[in-house]
Design an enzyme around this catalytic site. Structure first.
Site, PDB file in Angstrom:
ATOM      1  N   ASP A  94      10.801  -6.968  30.087  1.00  0.00           N
ATOM      2  CA  ASP A  94      11.342  -7.747  29.199  1.00  0.00           C
ATOM      3  C   ASP A  94      12.414  -8.967  29.781  1.00  0.00           C
ATOM      4  OD1 ASP A  94      12.061  -8.693  26.536  1.00  0.00           O
ATOM      5  OD2 ASP A  94      13.723  -7.191  26.517  1.00  0.00           O
ATOM      6  N   ARG A  99      11.326 -19.478  31.751  1.00  0.00           N
ATOM      7  CA  ARG A  99      12.390 -20.821  32.165  1.00  0.00           C
ATOM      8  C   ARG A  99      11.801 -21.419  33.332  1.00  0.00           C
ATOM      9  NH1 ARG A  99      14.988 -16.832  29.613  1.00  0.00           N
ATOM     10  NH2 ARG A  99      16.122 -15.727  31.644  1.00  0.00           N
ATOM     11  N   ASP A 156       9.946  -5.890  21.726  1.00  0.00           N
ATOM     12  CA  ASP A 156      11.274  -5.330  21.678  1.00  0.00           C
ATOM     13  C   ASP A 156      11.507  -4.459  20.566  1.00  0.00           C
ATOM     14  OD1 ASP A 156      11.576  -6.624  23.995  1.00  0.00           O
ATOM     15  OD2 ASP A 156      12.969  -7.956  23.392  1.00  0.00           O
TER      16      ASP A 156
END
Length: 165
Positions: free
Chosen positions: A54, A62, A79
């Site tokens: 995660d 990014r 999640d």
């Protein structure tokens, strides 16, 4: 011709590295929860690896500029479902399970409120809290180390509770 280019771009989003990590997380969680009562050690390992992934998927998104709405939603839903399943399992093991079901309601409710307020304010990300007056939101979303500590501590506590049996 433009429609063909848009379809190719849309297809490529599904093949982004962070999204592939997300698919792997989903598969790990399916196996983990299928085995949660019969093999707690395997469950804990798969759940923990999924948890680590995660954080990794966001870093890849990014780093390689592969941020997408699809990936953000995949991550958030994975999640929430993972946490919901874990709390549901704990509510079945420890009776009465109302405390775990209350935590489940708090998790889903708080995330829904945060996401909804994000969209109402016109922001792109629920983690954009720079103009928030809430000190806890600023501390949590504004400091990645603090957020990581909170997440790891929470998941570690949940897994310890499960392993106590």
């Amino acid at each position: 011709m433009a429609n063909k280019s848009a379809n190719k771009k849309t297809l490529s989003v599904y093949l982004y590295i962070p999204n592939i990590i997300g698919y792997i997380r989903v598969l790990m969680n399916i196996v983990a929860f299928a085995r949660c009562f019969s093999d707690k050690k395997l469950f804990s390992v798969l759940y923990f690896i999924s948890f680590i992934c995660d954080g990794i998927d966001g870093w890849f998104a990014r780093k390689f500029n592969q941020v997408s709405t699809f990936g953000a939603v995949l991550d958030m839903v994975t999640d929430r479902v993972s946490t919901a399943c874990l709390l549901a399992v704990l509510s079945q093991i420890y009776r009465p399970g109302l405390v775990f079901l209350s935590l489940l309601a708090l998790d889903v409710g708080s995330h829904w409120l945060q996401m909804y307020s994000t969209f109402l304010s016109g922001k792109v990300s629920h983690k954009d809290v720079k103009d928030s007056t809430n000190w806890l939101f600023k501390a949590y979303y504004g400091n990645r180390l603090f957020m990581a500590y909170c997440c790891v501590a929470s998941e570690n506590t949940n897994l310890k509770v499960l392993m106590m049996l």
